[in-house]
Design a protein around this motif. Structure first.
Motif, short mmCIF file in Angstrom:
data_model
loop_
_atom_site.label_atom_id
_atom_site.label_comp_id
_atom_site.label_asym_id
_atom_site.label_seq_id
_atom_site.Cartn_x
_atom_site.Cartn_y
_atom_site.Cartn_z
N PHE A 684 0.81 -1.22 0.00
CA PHE A 684 0.00 0.00 0.00
C PHE A 684 0.85 1.27 0.00
O PHE A 684 0.32 2.37 -0.06
N MET A 685 2.19 1.12 0.07
CA MET A 685 3.08 2.28 0.03
C MET A 685 3.84 2.29 -1.29
O MET A 685 4.34 1.26 -1.73
N ARG A 686 3.95 3.44 -1.89
CA ARG A 686 4.60 3.57 -3.19
C ARG A 686 6.03 4.07 -3.02
O ARG A 686 6.26 5.12 -2.44
N ALA A 687 7.02 3.29 -3.48
CA ALA A 687 8.41 3.75 -3.46
C ALA A 687 8.59 4.87 -4.46
O ALA A 687 8.07 4.82 -5.57
N SER A 688 9.34 5.90 -4.09
CA SER A 688 9.61 7.00 -5.00
C SER A 688 10.89 7.71 -4.55
O SER A 688 11.30 7.59 -3.38
N PRO A 689 11.56 8.44 -5.46
CA PRO A 689 12.80 9.12 -5.10
C PRO A 689 12.63 10.03 -3.89
O PRO A 689 11.63 10.74 -3.76
N GLY A 690 13.64 10.01 -3.00
CA GLY A 690 13.62 10.86 -1.82
C GLY A 690 13.16 10.17 -0.56
O GLY A 690 13.40 10.66 0.55
N LEU A 691 12.49 9.02 -0.69
CA LEU A 691 12.06 8.32 0.50
C LEU A 691 13.23 7.59 1.14
O LEU A 691 14.13 7.11 0.45
N PHE A 692 13.24 7.50 2.46
CA PHE A 692 14.22 6.67 3.15
C PHE A 692 13.61 6.17 4.46
O PHE A 692 12.60 6.70 4.95
N VAL A 693 14.22 5.12 5.00
CA VAL A 693 13.76 4.51 6.24
C VAL A 693 14.82 4.70 7.30
O VAL A 693 16.02 4.57 7.03
N SER A 694 14.38 5.05 8.51
CA SER A 694 15.31 5.21 9.61
C SER A 694 14.61 4.88 10.91
O SER A 694 13.37 4.81 10.97
N ARG A 695 15.43 4.68 11.95
CA ARG A 695 14.89 4.32 13.26
C ARG A 695 14.87 5.54 14.17
O ARG A 695 15.85 6.27 14.25
#
Length: 796
Positions: A684-695
């Protein structure tokens, strides 16, 4: 998607400063990639000044949230105005306000339908109370966060130019005005009181932010919901034009019982809900003891619907509800109260196995029923025998002495609710000229593959979730496996790819059969149906040469009846034959490429054609590489597929994982290239430039972000930061959780006017926590040195 979000006080200040419409217009251009027409800007200018006056009531807290032009997930519909905060019981609440410029309305005899001045004349449209309620119902239906976190949605309507309330509050509409009260010009104080009843306290828990970034439930599939619908349950909320079509059809069906024959033509593109409205009408008219049948030329949707209903009622009853378009050759006049024709563009002139019976399927349907309704999209005519056009239906209706009405369906529910994708597709296929010449800012998963085996792996991966992903192709390969069960039909030796057309054993049930994902469907087995994801193989009947589409009907397989008769026509009328075949081939791929609710993956046999489509998506990512589903690493607590830098498909399927302190240092292209771990986002989430994952570590944001939670961020966000949770960095910051010069907090700014511009005077970074000892971080000096590194989107 949200265009404007602020506190009540900030909204009032923006209106008073005459910058509110500029702010909205700029965000519409940036986020929706379109210019706002003058009448839309004028509407904002007028309505928002009225709303500002209403909000001046001191009973509505200054810290309440204001959201403008919120796009309802998975649709192309937008909510005018939302006020958020807490009610008297301190429950999270969001009041949805439908704003109208109307000055007067007329009562109709149709449920939730009124007449008013729209455009150049008086037209029927939804009662604003129904519209507000239906939008609230859609948000609650699609947004799991709204339901799981018990956010109360309260709909209402404000017609600030209307002087008389008699018609809009007519007792006939009481069911709707009780669910969503309507306020007119003189009710401004009453509206203020209504808002203060539901928003007693300010928005201290980022309600609109949670709604906007909440977990979205997958779209409903008509076939899956069919049994419940046939039992009378309202599985789909009909909005706007859908509701108008539905109520008009019921009205015409009753009118035709004792009066003249009635015929309704409903025009609508892919995903506008034609079949949903058709099935709802079948249920409703049948429940009113009207003899009604659902009719389609294409047997695939009929057989799928019948299969889904098996076990819920007798087979004879099911068979009597769903009929082929050739069933009415010998029907006596007026046998049926209503015949509902879906996919009317597929109707043939004659009926029978050899196309030698009757005069016209359209005429036979109209003669056999008192009321007939035709759902049509002329751009989905895909064979040379398809005669379903609006002009032909109108001509035949007049021959039969039937009154004719026409309506349009425009609300978009497929292709992730993206009108932009559909417009781009028409541009790319060169069906028509549109303003959507690229895929930038289009929220739909469109990918191009250099390898058909990679496409197949991607579809297999998507199919694991719910058995709702399929491969389809243009009918350019002979059906060898029809006679030899071991033979392969579509073969690409260079790629080690071989597949069969859908097996004869499954017939028209290929789209829902348990083991059919390995097979490939064609236009005849998927038209009228929908999947979550569709993989499309474009054959040599459609190629690009020097930027222009070149179609060739002779590249179709001989078994394909779509272009049967082309050679004879080409001999007698070559120009006409080529033009008709060109239209059929383009329509075929347009139909195939709009079967996916969430995404469309493409492989073209011709290299130049492949490059043509790939060039449209190069701004978002390179052409697809083979799918990697294995985990190449694990990060404690991050329960999503993780791959290495070498395996990643950057910003198409995967986004990078960073240490938040490093990301805060400076989010750069170098960091993207060197990210060691990449993670695949949920469907349900769309990957796109600028996204990142962090804690995020610590308790300072525990009311929204649990200590240690993995979160999704957008780097270097543009637009207003007011009221958003962001990662910021400044030399004066010393975060209490980790001591660094960066922090994750709720951003609020206080502005002053200098030389005609508003500039930050003070920035407050607010914790959102139940823990003791956390204080606001207040910045007043060297604010130009503050860096907003990223915007928090969601906890993963």
């Amino acid at each position: 998607m949200l265009v404007y979000n602020a506190t009540k006080q900030q909204f009032i200040d923006d209106v008073r400063a005459n910058i509110i419409t500029d702010a909205i217009e700029n965000e519409v251009a940036r986020k929706l990639n379109r210019n706002s027409p003058r009448n839309e800007v004028t509407s904002w200018e007028n309505s928002l000044r009225f709303m500002m006056s209403v909000l001046l009531d001191e009973g509505i807290p200054a810290s309440a949230g204001v959201a403008i032009e919120y796009n309802i997930p998975l649709t192309n519909r937008r909510v005018d105005f939302i006020l958020t905060g807490k009610n008297h019981q301190r429950d999270d609440s969001a009041v949805i306000v439908e704003l109208k410029q109307w000055q007067s309305v007329e009562v109709t005899k149709k449920d939730a339908i009124v007449r008013t001045q729209l455009g150049s004349g008086i037209r029927e449209t939804n009662h604003p109370s129904y519209q507000a309620w239906s939008y609230a119902a859609l948000i609650e239906d699609y947004n799991e966060t709204v339901r799981s976190e018990s956010i109360r949605l309260v709909p209402c309507a404000y017609l600030h130019n209307m002087k008389q309330a008699d018609a809009i509050n007519d007792p006939f509409y009481e069911h709707h005005t009780r669910r969503a009260p309507v306020f007119i010009s003189r009710d401004a104080m009453l509206l203020s009181e209504f808002l203060s009843q539901h928003i007693k306290y300010g928005d201290s828990s980022n309600i609109m932010y949670r709604i906007e970034h909440g977990v979205i439930k997958p779209s409903k599939n008509l076939a899956d919901a069919l049994v419940s619908m046939m039992q009378g349950n309202g599985e789909f909320v009909m909005i706007d034009d859908q509701k108008l079509v539905y109520e008009t059809a019921i009205d015409l069906a009753h009118r035709a019982t004792n009066g003249n024959k009635q015929c309704l033509v409903v025009k609508g593109g892919p995903g506008t809900g034609k079949s949903v409205v058709a099935i709802n009408l079948l249920v409703e008219l049948t429940s009113r003891e009207m003899m009604t049948q659902y009719v389609s030329r294409n047997s695939a949707p009929r057989e799928v619907f019948k299969k889904k209903l098996t076990g819920s009622r007798k087979k004879t009853h099911i068979d009597n509800l769903f009929k082929g378009s050739g069933s009415y050759v010998n029907a006596a006049p007026d046998t049926f109260h209503a015949l509902i024709v879906d996919e009317a563009h597929r109707l043939n002139e004659k009926s029978g196995m050899y196309q030698n019976m009757g005069e016209s399927q359209i005429k036979e349907v109209i003669l056999a029923s008192r009321f007939s309704i035709f759902f049509i999209d002329e751009a989905q005519r895909v064979t040379m025998k398809d005669v379903g056009t609006v002009e032909e239906i109108r001509r035949r209706a007049e021959e039969c002495g039937a009154d004719v009405q026409e309506l349009d369906l425009v609300s978009q529910f497929r292709c992730n609710g993206s009108d932009g994708y559909l417009a781009w597709l028409d541009h790319a296929l060169q069906v028509r000229t549109t303003a959507n010449t690229d895929l930038d800012d289009i929220d739909y998963d469109f990918r191009v593959f250099d390898d058909p085996s990679a496409l197949r792996r991607a579809i297999l991966e998507k199919n694991r979730t719910a058995n709702k992903a399929r491969m389809v192709a243009g009918y350019c390969w002979p059906w060898a496996s029809k006679k030899d069960k071991q033979a392969m039909d579509i073969v690409f030796p260079d790629h080690g790819f071989a597949a069969q057309w859908n097996l004869d054993d499954d017939g028209m049930l290929w789209a829902i059969a348990d083991q059919s994902v390995e097979q490939i469907g064609c236009i005849h087995t998927c038209q009228g149906l929908e999947f979550d994801y569709v993989g499309v193989i474009i054959g040599d009947d459609f190629v690009i040469r020097d930027g222009r589409v070149v179609t060739n009907a002779e590249k179709r397989a001989r078994q394909d009846r779509s272009v049967h008769g082309y050679k004879i026509m080409h001999k007698n009328e070559p120009a006409h034959a080529r033009a008709l075949a060109d239209q059929i081939i383009k329509n075929t791929y347009r139909t195939l490429m709009t079967r996916g609710q969430k995404g469309c993956y493409v492989y073209a046999t011709d290299p130049e054609t492949r490059k043509y489509f790939a060039d449209f998506v190069r701004s978002r990512a390179e052409v697809e590489r083979p799918v990697v589903s294995e985990k190449s690493g694990s990060l404690n607590g991050l329960n999503l597929p993780i791959v290495s830098r070498e395996q990643a498909e950057p910003f198409e399927r995967h986004v990078p994982v960073y240490d938040l302190s490093i990301a805060a240092g400076d989010f750069s292209e170098m960091q993207v290239a060197e990210a060691e771990h990449w993670v695949e986002l949920p469907d349900f989430m769309r990957a796109s430039p600028g996204l990142f994952v962090s804690r995020v570590v610590g308790e300072s944001m525990n009311r929204r972000i649990p200590n240690g939670a993995w979160c999704l961020f957008r780097a270097n966000p543009g637009g207003t930061r007011q009221g958003k949770i962001v990662v910021v960095q400044h030399r004066s910051i010393e975060d209490p959780d980790h001591g660094g010069s960066f922090t994750v907090k709720l951003y609020q700014s206080e502005k002053i006017e200098e030389y005609g511009e508003y500039v930050n005077q003070r920035i407050v970074l607010k914790p959102q926590t139940n823990a003791f000892g956390y204080r606001d971080i207040v910045l007043e000096d060297e604010l130009e040195d503050l860096k907003v590194i990223g915007e928090f989107l969601s906890v993963l």
